[in-house]
Write an enzyme that holds these catalytic residues in place. Structure first.
Site, PDB file in Angstrom:
ATOM      1  N   ASN A 286      45.073  54.181  87.600  1.00 12.40           N
ATOM      2  CA  ASN A 286      44.740  54.354  89.010  1.00 12.40           C
ATOM      3  C   ASN A 286      44.733  55.849  89.323  1.00 12.40           C
ATOM      4  O   ASN A 286      45.722  56.529  89.105  1.00 12.40           O
ATOM      5  CB  ASN A 286      45.768  53.606  89.865  1.00 12.40           C
ATOM      6  CG  ASN A 286      45.397  53.585  91.323  1.00 12.40           C
ATOM      7  OD1 ASN A 286      45.188  54.623  91.928  1.00 12.40           O
ATOM      8  ND2 ASN A 286      45.327  52.396  91.898  1.00 12.40           N
TER       9      ASN A 286
ATOM     10  N   CYS B 212      42.573  43.389  91.639  1.00 18.72           N
ATOM     11  CA  CYS B 212      42.208  43.094  93.029  1.00 18.72           C
ATOM     12  C   CYS B 212      40.810  42.480  93.093  1.00 18.72           C
ATOM     13  O   CYS B 212      40.138  42.293  92.077  1.00 18.72           O
ATOM     14  CB  CYS B 212      42.257  44.388  93.851  1.00 18.72           C
ATOM     15  SG  CYS B 212      40.885  45.513  93.471  1.00 18.72           S
TER      16      CYS B 212
ATOM     17  N   CYS C 109      38.088  44.893  91.493  1.00 24.15           N
ATOM     18  CA  CYS C 109      38.130  44.948  90.038  1.00 24.15           C
ATOM     19  C   CYS C 109      37.765  43.597  89.421  1.00 24.15           C
ATOM     20  O   CYS C 109      37.090  43.537  88.392  1.00 24.15           O
ATOM     21  CB  CYS C 109      39.500  45.429  89.583  1.00 24.15           C
ATOM     22  SG  CYS C 109      39.865  47.117  90.175  1.00 24.15           S
TER      23      CYS C 109
ATOM     24  N   ASP D 104      46.557  51.554  99.032  1.00 27.52           N
ATOM     25  CA  ASP D 104      45.836  51.200  97.813  1.00 27.52           C
ATOM     26  C   ASP D 104      45.308  49.775  97.856  1.00 27.52           C
ATOM     27  O   ASP D 104      44.226  49.501  97.327  1.00 27.52           O
ATOM     28  CB  ASP D 104      46.747  51.386  96.594  1.00 27.52           C
ATOM     29  CG  ASP D 104      45.939  51.377  95.295  1.00 27.52           C
ATOM     30  OD1 ASP D 104      45.146  52.313  95.096  1.00 27.52           O
ATOM     31  OD2 ASP D 104      46.105  50.423  94.513  1.00 27.52           O
TER      32      ASP D 104
END
Length: 146
Positions: free
Chosen positions: A39, A79, A82, A142
């Site tokens: 990330n 998530c 993704c 995020d």
């Protein structure tokens, strides 16, 4: 410990050392890591550089048949963004370090034919629980929470 998940954990640690969110990912094709990432939203000021996106970007352009032989490893449940990329490129298998601190649309991936494996790895859990406790606002940013 699976050597590919260990590589993803190394990526997560690197992200944390850079001041980012400790989530890592690797893309494996035919037993070889072809992409690594972590990330980098904080480090790059990015809206989309989750670990899986960074990993796929670092793998470069691949042919459709290569994606169809791939396994995506991630220290945390992917998530919606993704997971959508997994579906777009028809990556058939996702191996997740943990989904206790965050769970993406795993059942939807399964319903679309993706083999989803959750390892429930204690080190992955610890990386995230420690980070979330120390940085709740950054974590909420995020994952799109308030």
């Amino acid at each position: 410990m699976d050597k590919f998940m260990q590589a993803a954990i190394e990526e997560a640690r690197q992200g944390r050392a850079e001041g980012g969110i400790p989530i890592g990912s690797v893309l494996v094709i035919d037993g070889t890591i072809v992409g690594r990432g972590h990330n980098r939203r904080v480090q790059k000021g990015s809206a989309i550089l989750h670990a899986e996106m960074d990993c796929l970007e670092n793998a470069g352009r691949l042919k459709p048949e290569e994606y169809r032989r791939a396994v995506l490893y991630s220290t945390l449940s992917p998530c919606d963004m993704c997971s959508g990329t997994v579906l777009l490129y028809k990556i058939p298998r996702v191996v997740i370090g943990e989904n206790r601190t965050f769970q993406g649309p795993e059942e939807y991936l399964r319903s679309r034919g993706v083999d989803v494996v959750v390892l429930d790895d204690e080190e992955c859990v610890r990386l995230m629980t420690d980070f979330i406790a120390a940085n709740p606002d950054l974590w909420n940013e995020d994952i799109g929470e308030e």
